[in-house]
Design an enzyme around this catalytic site. Sequence first.
Site, PDB file in Angstrom:
ATOM      1  CB  CYS A   1     -65.249   6.305  -4.122  1.00 20.26           C
ATOM      2  SG  CYS A   1     -65.488   4.963  -5.306  1.00 20.26           S
TER       3      CYS A   1
ATOM      4  CD  GLN B   1     -58.202   4.520 -21.308  1.00 22.26           C
ATOM      5  OE1 GLN B   1     -58.759   4.852 -20.259  1.00 22.26           O
ATOM      6  NE2 GLN B   1     -57.170   5.199 -21.803  1.00 22.26           N
TER       7      GLN B   1
ATOM      8  CD  GLU C   1     -46.318   1.122 -24.501  1.00 23.41           C
ATOM      9  OE1 GLU C   1     -45.751   1.036 -23.393  1.00 23.41           O
ATOM     10  OE2 GLU C   1     -47.168   1.989 -24.773  1.00 23.41           O
TER      11      GLU C   1
ATOM     12  CG  ASP D   1     -53.477   7.310 -23.676  1.00 20.57           C
ATOM     13  OD1 ASP D   1     -53.565   8.032 -22.663  1.00 20.57           O
ATOM     14  OD2 ASP D   1     -54.090   6.232 -23.800  1.00 20.57           O
TER      15      ASP D   1
ATOM     16  CB  CYS E   1     -55.235   9.977 -16.794  1.00 18.39           C
ATOM     17  SG  CYS E   1     -53.520   9.503 -16.518  1.00 18.39           S
TER      18      CYS E   1
END
Length: 398
Positions: free
Chosen positions: A92, A238, A288, A330, A356
């Site tokens: 974090c 996710q 994919e 994505d 992302c």
Amino acid sequence: MTEESPASQLQPDPNVVRIESMAHGGAGLARAEGKIVFVSGALPGEMVRVAIDESKDQFDRAHVVDVLEASPDRIQPPCPHAGVQEDSCGGCQWQHASYEAQLRFKREIVVEQLQRIARIETPQVEEAIPCPSPFGYRRHIQVALARDGRPGFRGARSDRVVPVDGCPIAVPQIDHWLSTTSQLTGGQRFEIRSGDDEETPLQTWRSEHVANDLARTDPLTLRVKDRNFRVSVGSFFQSNALLVDSLVDLVLQSAAVASGERVLDGYCGVGLFSAFLAEDADKVVAVESSRTAVSDARVNLVDRRVELRAEMLERELPKIRGTFDVVVLDPPRSGCAKALPALIQKAPARIVYVSCDPATLARDTRVLLEAGYDLETVQPIDMFPQTFHIETVSTFRR
């Protein structure tokens, strides 16, 4: 001993800097002696004393030693392992910032990346959608083992393992596992993913080596909205258990698929978006390359309107006949630069890009703009509270 001269008394301390803004990557940006300094643990507006960790020709990397003037956004991190010291966890980066400030930083970083890399003067970036809870959301983590076998995470400024007795951003099942597990053997690093409830055993598997005491490799069944998805070891899914429904809704809203339209779902993973896109589309072509994800997708995508193709998107696109009305992308953090030339040849009317990483999003946006697309809007959605990672859903129209 002589007194200091007035000139020396006015000499600025090169280790004291004013933080101008938050940079992509989670560090505060400052300037000292003609160089940019990226300061971990700092917030915009603060005056801080720093220690230099790495010095390059154009910039330095540093960490906060002392906060001389604190930002009103600064808070006490709730996790005892958070920080920028060598014995701090590196997971974090922003626990010292209020959650409202984190959301603001993320939007500002997306704007800056689109301005600088995509060269959009005033990009339409919406306010970030917050997570329902900035803690207890993450259901997939990577754990490292300290030398004594205690589980932990990589350090903030080193490769050393910092043992932990819990993780406040993890879902309760994983946090409980960390708090009750004192010693493991057989490897250096492994991954844990939780199910939807505390009754489901944790899915654990190796990233390095093999560990006999970490062998729960059965697929999980994870529910999103009104559907179940099989997710096997090694398949991407996710990690935010609290916002995945909202992410799907956002993608569906942005795609706005009408009856009879043809849709491409690039990098479809286990079929998360394809399953819902097929409810309105005439046909969904899902592509994919991950073998485990394709295996899961074959179970999850039983709708006759979905055609699943197991291949890298850039290789498969030239083989697909016809055009698409809507494309959903994505990609991994590296973006989809290799697939864009073939995609542009298909000339879809709308592209929904789930990213992302704002830097690769901005790079790919520039290519799409030059190919005749307009960037209508960018919607940040905070899938990674307490960290600098930024998820966005962008809508392009030809």
